[in-house]
Write an enzyme that holds these catalytic residues in place. Sequence first.
Site, mmCIF file in Angstrom:
data_model
loop_
_atom_site.group_PDB
_atom_site.id
_atom_site.type_symbol
_atom_site.label_atom_id
_atom_site.label_comp_id
_atom_site.label_asym_id
_atom_site.label_seq_id
_atom_site.Cartn_x
_atom_site.Cartn_y
_atom_site.Cartn_z
ATOM 1 C CB CYS A 40 -0.910 0.009 1.222
ATOM 2 S SG CYS A 40 -2.086 1.398 1.225
ATOM 3 C CG ASP A 42 -0.804 4.109 5.277
ATOM 4 O OD1 ASP A 42 0.079 4.671 5.978
ATOM 5 O OD2 ASP A 42 -1.989 4.061 5.610
ATOM 6 N NE ARG A 44 -0.847 4.992 8.715
ATOM 7 C CZ ARG A 44 -2.135 4.780 9.011
ATOM 8 N NH1 ARG A 44 -2.568 4.961 10.253
ATOM 9 N NH2 ARG A 44 -2.980 4.389 8.087
ATOM 10 C CG HIS A 96 -1.689 -1.106 5.875
ATOM 11 N ND1 HIS A 96 -2.252 -0.114 6.646
ATOM 12 C CD2 HIS A 96 -1.824 -0.705 4.587
ATOM 13 C CE1 HIS A 96 -2.693 0.844 5.851
ATOM 14 N NE2 HIS A 96 -2.446 0.523 4.595
ATOM 15 C CB CYS A 99 -5.797 -0.524 4.502
ATOM 16 S SG CYS A 99 -5.441 0.087 2.835
HETATM 17 CO CO CO Z 1 -3.450 1.209 2.987
#
Ligand code: CO
Length: 204
Positions: A40, A42, A44, A96, A99
């Site tokens: 992803c 993301d 993080r 994750h 998400c």
């Molecule tokens: Co995500």
Amino acid sequence: MLEHLKANNRAWADRKIAADPSFFKRLVGQQGPEYLWIGCSDSRVPANEIVDLDPGELFVHRNVANLAPPQDANYLSVLQFAVDVLKVKHVMVVGHYGCGGISAAVDGQRRGLVDHWLHPIREVAHDHRHELEALPGEEARLDRLCELNVIRQVRNVASDVFVQDAWARGQALFVHGWVYSIADGLITDLDVTVKDRADMERMG
Ligand code: CO
């Protein structure tokens, strides 16, 4: 502009050279990663950092909600290059928990183009609606949907013609499904690894 990032970069390069004077010289010649990470976007979930790998060790493709859509030329180009040219041994699809793409896919709100991108997740949610509805609470349902989405993407990767052709010519290639927890930094292996066509057929 962004002077702090440029300063960070110089300090990082200095540290690398201090620890290993030929580090960058070696990388110039070629890259030989054994792994393709499909994760992803993301912020993080930084791929190399999570598995503590250096530049040159991990080929990375990231998009919203770690999808492997069979009609997406960007993902397919990455997959073919990784399999045919780099000859990676492992592909890991890494979702994750928590998400935003997963929750946005099923919260009923309209956001525009991203709704089309997230459509495959709604299909996964629909296919597994009975299992998901039986879970206690929204968080448990979304966590499970993160896992089910990873499993679906593993199947997409494993059923791709580039992967099927690699197996047909005897190339070793494992496709794994993982989920990362932002809360504790740990990866869970979903144990859905596919290594050949027989595994693929068992997956259904
Ligand atoms: Co995500």
